[in-house]
Design a protein around this motif. Sequence first.
Motif, mmCIF file in Angstrom:
data_model
loop_
_atom_site.group_PDB
_atom_site.id
_atom_site.type_symbol
_atom_site.label_atom_id
_atom_site.label_comp_id
_atom_site.label_asym_id
_atom_site.label_seq_id
_atom_site.Cartn_x
_atom_site.Cartn_y
_atom_site.Cartn_z
ATOM 1 N N ASN A 285 -0.676 -6.049 4.752
ATOM 2 C CA ASN A 285 1.012 -6.113 5.166
ATOM 3 C C ASN A 285 1.063 -6.765 6.315
ATOM 4 O O ASN A 285 0.079 -6.732 7.123
ATOM 5 N N VAL B 125 0.632 -11.748 2.622
ATOM 6 C CA VAL B 125 -0.193 -10.748 2.076
ATOM 7 C C VAL B 125 -1.377 -11.148 1.268
ATOM 8 O O VAL B 125 -1.002 -12.158 0.423
ATOM 9 N N PRO C 247 2.808 -5.449 -1.138
ATOM 10 C CA PRO C 247 2.855 -3.966 -0.627
ATOM 11 C C PRO C 247 3.954 -3.072 -1.136
ATOM 12 O O PRO C 247 5.053 -2.807 -0.631
#
Lengths: 459, 459
Positions: free
Chosen positions: B26, B66, B107
Amino acid sequence: MDIKDLCESIKKYEGKEVTLEGWVRNNRNQSNFGFIDFNDGTYFKSFQIVYDKDLKDFDMVSKIRVGSALRVCGKIVKSEGSNQSHEMKATSVEVLGDSSEDYPIQPKRHTREFLREVAYLRPRTNLFNAVFRVRSVAAQAIHEYFQSHNYVYFHSPIITGADCEGSDQMFKITTFDFNDLPKDEKGKVDFKKDLFGKKAYITGSGQLHGETFAMCYKKIYTFGPTMRTEKSNTKTHANEFWMIEPEVAFCDIEGIMDIEEEMLKFIINYVMEKCPLEMEFFDKFVEKGLIEKLNKVKNSKFVRITHHDAIKLLKEAKVKWEFEPDYNEDIAKEHERYITEYYDGPVFIKDWPKDIKAFYMKLNDDNKTVAGVDLEVPGAGELIGGSQREDDYDKLIKRMKEMNIPQDDLVWYTNLRRFGGCYHSGFGLGFERLIMYLTGVDNIRDVIPYPRTPNSCDY
Amino acid sequence: MDIKDLCESIKKYEGKEVTLEGWVRNNRNQSNFGFIDFNDGTYFKSFQIVYDKDLKDFDMVSKIRVGSALRVCGKIVKSEGSNQSHEMKATSVEVLGDSSEDYPIQPKRHTREFLREVAYLRPRTNLFNAVFRVRSVAAQAIHEYFQSHNYVYFHSPIITGADCEGSDQMFKITTFDFNDLPKDEKGKVDFKKDLFGKKAYITGSGQLHGETFAMCYKKIYTFGPTMRTEKSNTKTHANEFWMIEPEVAFCDIEGIMDIEEEMLKFIINYVMEKCPLEMEFFDKFVEKGLIEKLNKVKNSKFVRITHHDAIKLLKEAKVKWEFEPDYNEDIAKEHERYITEYYDGPVFIKDWPKDIKAFYMKLNDDNKTVAGVDLEVPGAGELIGGSQREDDYDKLIKRMKEMNIPQDDLVWYTNLRRFGGCYHSGFGLGFERLIMYLTGVDNIRDVIPYPRTPNSCDY
């Protein structure tokens, strides 16, 4: 109790009564006393049982056949013989399972060829007993090396639906009855009706799958059986063998050589420490100088040369070659031998011509060679093959097209380069090659419990 | 360095500069600073990287996606946040491989069904990352248990020419082209022309081969992949799975129960010690009470009852069964559940009606039951199946005839009873069942890296 535990703490048991269960390797006797070479398989050396007329079943015991399973009780005493420090003076002997007249493993020398025919009994001989214990201990050495270095043990699938390695080298599997195959409208076998709804194969490598896990665990290794259809009847080929395939993210070709070298030294150390009697046996009866060879490897720094320099060395050698060395070609067995003898130890040969190596190896800046590396060891030739992997998406796709690798089945593999790809490397170690190298046994059929080779699939 | 080594000795690194390589889980940022959850796969928890405007590439770093692979350097400092004790203050961030807009693992919560479709990426999520690390650690626990108890790790063959298990349950393998099969004079497929010169199968068990090695090493275990053709689409069946099959000479049914119990407790202990964060995660998000369950098993003495007494207990229970308990029959899932709940812990059920068990199990003196034993555990049902083996040659042959087991292919197996046979026992532990039990994950597809089930053979 295990004879291993007894022998490794023999002083502790002096004068004590113990019970052992195991098998008779030999039973030698005279009119008033006898000796049994007793082995329970936990320890390489047999333990000597002495019995005499005081034993109530003396006559029965003196007739016990080689191979029989016994339970013996008695006292551990110092031995007066010169072959062992201690022995057991039997107070009771119970036959748990007798052996028969035609028992094939008698206390004499049997040829390895004969023993292959009774493969299910051959670990009862010293040679094979030692081989398969070293096999077990070496496997554990491998697990301990990788686990203690934060690797994840990855179970790659054996069955695959992807034809990416070229189905010629892969076994095909099916649940169909071969004499009653369902056909589609075109008259071809209809694999939609098979268990997986498509053609299925046995993979010849877990590397590509291993890379997917390396791309999130950083360090992984596989250790499992591999099956290939090669119709090769040589001393070094089998159709079923075990392989170790580590894969390491954030590791280049130099890094992977470091790992190979460290791992190999760790395994040698581990096996020599855990199997001193077995190694002594191999050194004496299988390969003279084996222990010295391994000790030297443990203490050496492995040489690293390029394929180009290796060929140059071969060309300059005053040797009449069967196969002339060539800058664009693989190196032959005779070349491997020369190179390891020249450097007197293990040699990494790296940067190979791209056209003789696999599609996934990283293309070097010269656009001609790839970052592949083979480890050659004295006496055994190529032991490990590895490479840095191509992590550039476009270059990988280009290479796959050039080499006719079907991309559709491998989208998950090429995608690894789009989703946080990074420089990474890996290698493949043939487990049987390693065992041959560690024991000096020169035929792969003699280091696999039940070998599978062309026209041979017994037991 | 590995994040595992950093986190496990974090005090040592306080104030020090370190370099980490791994992936972005993240990246949260505001105008002047940002946080990266950084994970290199060696440690369950991500490590926090803090960066601010002082970093020369601040704008680039704040846009990192990410999934990207990075090399970050920085100083380890105490964290002011409450989620971690320490963090890294980044001094340089280098993108080794970026990720793309369509990267599937964001995430947020993904369903397990969705993640099965991107199986090659799912170990990048907390759940699967934990599952496959526990899988690796549990495998090592098994090796350490057996190796430290003097067992030999035995590699049973995967390919077999013997049809002894009933070919219905075995995959057939071939090197033939299915659409161009060679035929013999009767028009049947001519397997003499295939690689092994005969029909070949993939075995569903290594037990029979394992017995040959137990009859000389005393204690052996297998640990390898197993393939079965069962067309069963349930949460507990897969067509490829791993199995552990120990075999112990001079061991009766009570002895093998002792070993199973000791081994299982060893594995639980080992995994809880090596994977505390993962186990905490499962306890919190997968199976509430998991740790308490496992702790209880570790400290309990497993109950041992006969099949007869188990059926009696079920019949006396005030429960309306879907399947009525029967003294001559197997027990159903609902029965297993009742029994383990009744005893509030693992239960060995032994002495089964001979007609529902395999030919190699030892016939008891009542001539009606065999010395088989299943271990039932709360929540998972049957975890281990074992037995004392028939070591009486005549009884074994009689049983094989009654059950139509072809003897010719198994002469080597029955001969073990003629050449120093002895009482011996063994068991089979399905590795995936064990992982499901240890993690609380209830679908076998989620504990195998690349599961193979009917109509599903992807990757």
